[in-house]
Every structure is written in structure tokens, then in C-alpha cells.
Design an enzyme around this catalytic site. Structure first.
Site, PDB file in Angstrom:
ATOM      1  CB  THR A  42       3.622   0.292   6.757  1.00  0.00           C
ATOM      2  OG1 THR A  42       2.247   0.309   7.189  1.00  0.00           O
ATOM      3  CG2 THR A  42       4.468  -0.039   7.961  1.00  0.00           C
ATOM      4  NE  ARG A  98     -24.786  15.196  15.614  1.00  0.00           N
ATOM      5  CZ  ARG A  98     -25.059  15.657  14.408  1.00  0.00           C
ATOM      6  NH1 ARG A  98     -24.093  16.136  13.646  1.00  0.00           N
ATOM      7  NH2 ARG A  98     -26.282  15.629  13.952  1.00  0.00           N
ATOM      8  N   GLY A 152       6.568  -2.886   3.617  1.00  0.00           N
ATOM      9  CA  GLY A 152       6.276  -3.309   4.985  1.00  0.00           C
ATOM     10  C   GLY A 152       6.738  -4.727   5.265  1.00  0.00           C
ATOM     11  N   GLY A 203       0.838  -1.198   0.000  1.00  0.00           N
ATOM     12  CA  GLY A 203       0.000   0.000   0.000  1.00  0.00           C
ATOM     13  C   GLY A 203       0.872   1.246   0.000  1.00  0.00           C
ATOM     14  NE  ARG A 206      -2.644   3.173   1.294  1.00  0.00           N
ATOM     15  CZ  ARG A 206      -3.029   1.959   0.927  1.00  0.00           C
ATOM     16  NH1 ARG A 206      -3.217   1.017   1.841  1.00  0.00           N
ATOM     17  NH2 ARG A 206      -3.217   1.671  -0.326  1.00  0.00           N
ATOM     18  CG  ASP A 211      -0.943   0.033   9.243  1.00  0.00           C
ATOM     19  OD1 ASP A 211      -1.561   1.085   9.042  1.00  0.00           O
ATOM     20  OD2 ASP A 211      -1.325  -1.069   8.821  1.00  0.00           O
ATOM     21  CB  THR A 219       7.721  -5.419   1.056  1.00  0.00           C
ATOM     22  OG1 THR A 219       6.437  -5.048   0.586  1.00  0.00           O
ATOM     23  CG2 THR A 219       8.777  -5.010   0.037  1.00  0.00           C
ATOM     24  NE  ARG A 236      -3.488  -4.457   7.454  1.00  0.00           N
ATOM     25  CZ  ARG A 236      -2.805  -4.895   6.412  1.00  0.00           C
ATOM     26  NH1 ARG A 236      -3.391  -5.673   5.551  1.00  0.00           N
ATOM     27  NH2 ARG A 236      -1.546  -4.562   6.245  1.00  0.00           N
TER      28      ARG A 236
HETATM   29  O1  F6P Z   1      -0.741   0.071   4.554  1.00  0.00           O
HETATM   30  C1  F6P Z   1      -1.461  -0.714   5.491  1.00  0.00           C
HETATM   31  C2  F6P Z   1      -2.896  -0.423   5.356  1.00  0.00           C
HETATM   32  O2  F6P Z   1      -2.949   0.955   5.400  1.00  0.00           O
HETATM   33  C3  F6P Z   1      -3.807  -1.041   6.413  1.00  0.00           C
HETATM   34  O3  F6P Z   1      -3.930  -0.352   7.598  1.00  0.00           O
HETATM   35  C4  F6P Z   1      -5.105  -1.182   5.665  1.00  0.00           C
HETATM   36  O4  F6P Z   1      -5.980  -2.106   6.214  1.00  0.00           O
HETATM   37  C5  F6P Z   1      -4.612  -1.566   4.325  1.00  0.00           C
HETATM   38  O5  F6P Z   1      -3.400  -0.878   4.130  1.00  0.00           O
HETATM   39  C6  F6P Z   1      -5.576  -1.392   3.219  1.00  0.00           C
HETATM   40  O6  F6P Z   1      -4.911  -1.372   1.997  1.00  0.00           O
HETATM   41  P1  F6P Z   1      -5.479  -1.896   0.594  1.00  0.00           P
HETATM   42  O7  F6P Z   1      -6.928  -1.655   0.581  1.00  0.00           O
HETATM   43  O8  F6P Z   1      -4.712  -1.078  -0.395  1.00  0.00           O
HETATM   44  O9  F6P Z   1      -5.136  -3.339   0.540  1.00  0.00           O
END
Ligand code: F6P
Length: 380
Positions: free
Chosen positions: A139, A176, A116, A12, A292, A141, A119, A185
Site C-alpha cells: 500500500t 503564494r 493491504g 488499490g 500509485r 499509505d 487483503t 486516510r
Molecule cells: O491505497 C490506499 C489509497 O491510496 C487511499 O489512500 C485512498 O483513499 C484510496 O486508496 C483510494 O482508492 P480507490 O479510489 O481506488 O478506492
């Protein structure tokens, strides 16, 4: 003496991909080394598709640019590669020997793998098969093992922080609960750090399964004190104590490709339950791919440049099979062997699974303590 190197950007995308590519290319130019880029990450390695980067106008002026000028691919694992045949059938094949041949024939003395945990697992496996790889940890994350920080993470936290600032004013105006779902994740770094920088009241992360009643209590306490709005940050991988993470249906998920789940819905679930438990209106915003895209922060530009230059320096010193890292604030490197942890078998479990060697938030981490000190409820 190395003469010719190639870069591949994989997984990603993050803000900072181009800054790393630029730093490698410029350091290569400084030392008279030819620099190439594989198109679309590991897919380019399989298809032997690459372009020259040094002296290429397209590779100039890219420091502040989001995305990757050489593309990137997700779910392209060369040891378990999806091959679509003319008759429409699909098979998964180990194409790593083909990749080794391609690199040797092209004459690349080193391949830089920007990515990440998945890779870097492939980078380590290819290194064992004879390709000189050097990894750079990417990454949003922030969950690559052995390094304190990955490039792209700081930008994601800053995007989440801006979102929280904006949600704050609308939350306050309408009394709210505003829930912000962020990525992460298996690791809650983005949620935890943005909760601190954005002044959230509750942060729910995958590492601390939550009790929704605890979160509701924190919000009700604020209500009793006269504060009728609250800000909640939820990692996409957050899960209740007695439940599992929220995922989309298995439909459309390519289990054979090693993708078992797609996260989504954690924020909506929390918002719905908090509305019921507090009597306050709750709304959820899912930040998604905003985290991202776009230009990297100054911090990420510097980090990416340090990582890229270091990677090229390591190549010049012929130190291969390693990952550039930041440890205790210092730029360094570690063997990829350490990065894959116990996941030793060549071609075995890739990234994005609970078994892979991801760096998660530990309960004794100073950020956890800081969050608790300033009264952020972590759902426990
Ligand atoms: O780069 C990691 C991440 O951002 C995760 O947190 C997320 O769930 C995932 O990529 C989603 O990426 P894609 O939809 O491109 O597979």
C-alpha cells in the site's frame, strides 16, 4: 514438497506490484515450482480465473512496469461478496467456501496475497479455512501492521516530493501558499515523509488533529521574516481539532459493501482557511492517483524483489499463514494472526476502517521529532 502456487494482487494498485509478481515467479522457476496468477485479485479466486505465469512472455520484462499484469480488485471481500443477479437485484454473500474449493481443485499448494490490511485480513481468514496463504504487504499509505515499510510507499513519497519541488518554484514566484493534498486516510506517513523530503513548512496528518490558527501563525512568521510563500502538505484524512475528516457526500457510496466514506477536500479546506487567515493567496493541488501509477523507484524494486523472493522461500519451507515484513531493517515474517490484531472474528471488519489494525504515525516516532526539529509545523 510444494509444486504449484498462485499469486493474487488485491486492493488499490501501487508501483511494485509487478516487481513482486516477477520475484515470486522467478524464485518459483529457480525451484521448479509452477506459478500462476489469479486475474483481478480476490475476484479471480471467486471466479476461478487464473493464468500460468512461469514461461509466459507476458510475465517477462515487467520489473519497471507500473500497475499489475494480473489486475487487482478493490472492495472484493470474499466473505461479504457483492453478487449481482439476473433480475437486477444485489446481495452480499459469503463465498469463502467456494474459494477454498477452487484453490483445492486447482491444486495450489500456496496462494500469495499481495495487499493491504483488508487483503491480509481475508488471507488470515482463508488460512483458518484451510488455504495456505502467505501475505506480502502492499500500500502506498504504509499502514500495514507489523512491518516498517510496505512496497509502493517509497514511490508515492518520491512522486509527492517531486510535486513539492515543482510547487516550491511556482509558490515563490507568485508569493503564494501552495497546499498539496496527498493520500493517507488513517495514516499520515506520505505527508510526513514528503514534507521532510520536500522542505514543506506545514504538514497536517490524521494522527494530529490540527488547529488551523497554528498553521497560519507558522506562515505569518515566515511572512514577517520576508518569506512570502509557504508550502503545506495535507493528508487526505487530516482533520481539524474540533471537526472531522473531509469526505465526499454519501452519494454513490456502497455502505453495504463496507465502504463508509470516500475522502476528499481536506487540502481545499485548508487552503481556503489559510488564505483568509494570512491574507496570502492560496492554491491547492490534489496529487491523487499519480502516487500509485508508473514505474517504481529503485528502492521499491529492491524491496518488492526481496518481499517476493522471501514469500516464495517461505512457501518452500511450508511456513503458511504469515506475512513477509521488514522489521528493524531486516527481512522477516510474522503470523497473519498478529497482523489482524484484535480483529479476530472470521469475516469480521475488513480494512479501510478505523477499527482495522492499521499502523499509524505515533507521536513519539522519530519522523515526527525530525519534522519538528527542522521547523515543520504539524498544526498542534
Ligand atoms: O491505497 C490506499 C489509497 O491510496 C487511499 O489512500 C485512498 O483513499 C484510496 O486508496 C483510494 O482508492 P480507490 O479510489 O481506488 O478506492
Amino acid at each position: 514438497m510444494i509444486k504449484k502456487v498462485a499469486i493474487l494482487a488485491n486492493g488499490g494498485d501501487v508501483s511494485g506490484f509487478n516487481a513482486v509478481i516477477r520475484a515470486i515467479k522467478k524464485t518459483a522457476e529457480t525451484h521448479g515450482v509452477e506459478c500462476y496468477g489469479y486475474i483481478d485479485g480476490y475476484r479471480g479466486l471467486v471466479n476461478n480465473n487464473y493464468i500460468r505465469l512461469d514461461g509466459n512472455e507476458k510475465a517477462s520484462g515487467i520489473l519497471p512496469k507500473g500497475g499489475s499484469i494480473i489486475g487487482s480488485s478493490t472492495n472484493a471481500i470474499v466473505f461479504h461478496y457483492k453478487v449481482e443477479h439476473e433480475d437486477g437485484t444485489v446481495t452480499y454473500e459469503d463465498l469463502s467456501d467456494q474459494c477454498v474449493r477452487n484453490v483445492k481443485e486447482a491444486g495450489f499448494d500456496c496462494v500469495f496475497t499481495l495487499g493491504g490490511d483488508s487483503t491480509q485480513k481475508s488471507a488470515r481468514d482463508l488460512f483458518l479455512k484451510g488455504i495456505n496463504t502467505i501475505g506480502v504487504p502492499k500500500t502506498i499509505d504504509n499502514d500495514v501492521a507489523c512491518t516498517d515499510i510496505t512496497f509502493g510507499y517509497n514511490t508515492a513519497v518520491s512522486v509527492a516530493t517531486e510535486a513539492l519541488d515543482r510547487l516550491h518554484t511556482t509558490a515563490e514566484t507568485h508569493d503564494r501558499i501552495m497546499v498539496l493534498e496527498v493520500m493517507g486516510r488513517f495514516a499520515g506517513w506520505i505527508a510526513l515523509e514528503s514534507a521532510i523530503s520536500g522542505g514543506a513548512d506545514v504538514a497536517l496528518i490524521p494522527e494530529i488533529p490540527y488547529d488551523i490558527n497554528k498553521a497560519a501563525e507558522a506562515i505569518n512568521k515566515r511572512k514577517r521574516e520576508g518569506k512570502r510563500f509557504s508550502i503545506v502538505v495535507v493528508s487526505e484524512g487530516a482533520m481539524p481539532k474540533d471537526g472531522t475528516a473531509s469526505t465526499h457526500s454519501a452519494e454513490g457510496i456502497d455502505a453495504q459493501a463496507g465502504i463508509s466514506v470516500k475522502f476528499g477536500g481536506a487540502g481545499e479546506k485548508v487552503a481556503k482557511e489559510l488564505q483568509e487567515l494570512t491574507g496570502l493567496e492560496a492554491r491547492c493541488t490534489t496529487l491523487g492517483y499519480m502516487q500509485r501509477g508508473g514505474t517504481p523507484t529503485a528502492y521499491d524494486r529492491v524491496l518488492s524483489t526481496k518481499y517476493g523472493a522471501k514469500a516464495m522461500e517461505l512457501a518452500l519451507e511450508e511456513k503458511f499463514g504469515v506475512l513477509t515484513v521488514i522489521q528493524n531493517g531486516h527481512l522477516s515474517y510474522v503470523p497473519l494472526e498478529e497482523v489482524v490484531g484484535e480483529n479476530k472474528e472470521i469475516g469480521a471488519v475488513q480494512g479501510g476502517t478505523a477499527e482495522s489494525n492499521v499502523r499509524v504515525v505515533t507521536l513519539d516516532h522519530e519522523l515526527v521529532k525530525t519534522a519538528r526539529d527542522v521547523g515543520i509545523c504539524l498544526g498542534d
